[in-house]
Design a protein around this motif. Sequence first.
Motif, short mmCIF file in Angstrom:
data_model
loop_
_atom_site.label_atom_id
_atom_site.label_comp_id
_atom_site.label_asym_id
_atom_site.label_seq_id
_atom_site.Cartn_x
_atom_site.Cartn_y
_atom_site.Cartn_z
N GLU A 1 -7.19 -2.01 5.10
CA GLU A 1 -6.25 -2.16 6.21
C GLU A 1 -6.59 -1.25 7.39
OE1 GLU A 1 -2.50 -1.32 4.40
OE2 GLU A 1 -2.51 -3.17 3.21
N GLN A 2 -7.71 -0.54 7.29
CA GLN A 2 -8.19 0.35 8.35
C GLN A 2 -7.26 1.53 8.61
OE1 GLN A 2 -11.07 -0.42 10.48
NE2 GLN A 2 -11.64 -1.97 8.98
N GLN A 3 -6.51 1.96 7.60
CA GLN A 3 -5.65 3.13 7.74
C GLN A 3 -6.41 4.42 7.45
OE1 GLN A 3 -2.36 2.44 5.08
NE2 GLN A 3 -1.32 1.08 6.52
N LEU A 4 -7.54 4.32 6.78
CA LEU A 4 -8.36 5.48 6.44
C LEU A 4 -9.79 5.25 6.89
CD1 LEU A 4 -7.31 6.19 2.73
CD2 LEU A 4 -6.68 7.52 4.72
N ALA B 1 -5.71 0.82 1.62
CA ALA B 1 -5.60 1.50 2.91
C ALA B 1 -6.93 1.42 3.67
CB ALA B 1 -5.19 2.95 2.71
N ARG B 2 -8.03 1.49 2.95
CA ARG B 2 -9.35 1.37 3.58
C ARG B 2 -9.54 -0.04 4.15
NH1 ARG B 2 -12.90 2.57 6.75
NH2 ARG B 2 -15.05 2.18 6.22
N ARG C 1 -0.73 9.35 5.09
CA ARG C 1 -1.58 8.46 5.90
C ARG C 1 -1.14 7.01 5.85
NH1 ARG C 1 -6.58 10.41 8.16
NH2 ARG C 1 -6.26 12.65 8.18
N THR C 2 -0.46 6.60 4.77
CA THR C 2 -0.08 5.19 4.64
C THR C 2 1.27 4.89 5.26
OG1 THR C 2 0.82 5.57 2.42
CG2 THR C 2 -1.46 4.79 2.58
N ASN C 3 1.99 5.88 5.74
CA ASN C 3 3.28 5.64 6.40
C ASN C 3 3.10 4.96 7.73
OD1 ASN C 3 4.97 6.54 4.44
ND2 ASN C 3 5.11 8.60 5.26
N THR D 1 0.83 -1.20 0.00
CA THR D 1 0.00 0.00 0.00
C THR D 1 0.86 1.25 0.00
OG1 THR D 1 -1.67 -1.22 1.23
CG2 THR D 1 -1.88 1.18 1.20
N ASP D 2 1.92 1.24 0.81
CA ASP D 2 2.81 2.40 0.89
C ASP D 2 3.52 2.64 -0.44
OD1 ASP D 2 4.07 4.52 2.30
OD2 ASP D 2 5.88 3.29 2.40
#
Length: 159
Positions: free
Chosen positions: A126-129, A123-124, A157-159, A66-67
Amino acid sequence: MKRKHIPPVLLIADPWLIMLPILCQSLVPYETGGFLNNFIVLPSLVCFPVLLILNLFWALLVRWDTDELALWNLRIKLYLIPFYLFTVIFCIGVPLGILFLVPIDALLMVFTSAYGLRALVRARKEQQLGKGMFLILFLCHFCFVADVIAAFILKRRTN
């Protein structure tokens, strides 16, 4: 360089190859301009739709983190800012350029967002957003200038 990075790099280089004769027109004689047109611009224009489609599916077919997707999305957007600025300046000076360059700009913006949209979805998952941030960044990827800001926010946000 890894092979999976070749299509994004080509996506960055191809618009500049299309613009090469316009950039070099005042610096080179007419014969060289014709050479550039025949051997660089025409193949670039033919390859342009193929590169767009390849990059659209490349983010789906090749295994990316993702990153890494977010990083390439940001890189592509930043490297193409001078191309978009040149297009705007050129179209102000040559209004007929709008018929040719604006569709290329619009297609390029939508297709360069493939990496960002794929990163957003991942990212969504993976619950990052959050849901709201996901929707805002998703819509921003389809607007000029906002797509660069969205790519930067997504990268942060993905870091």
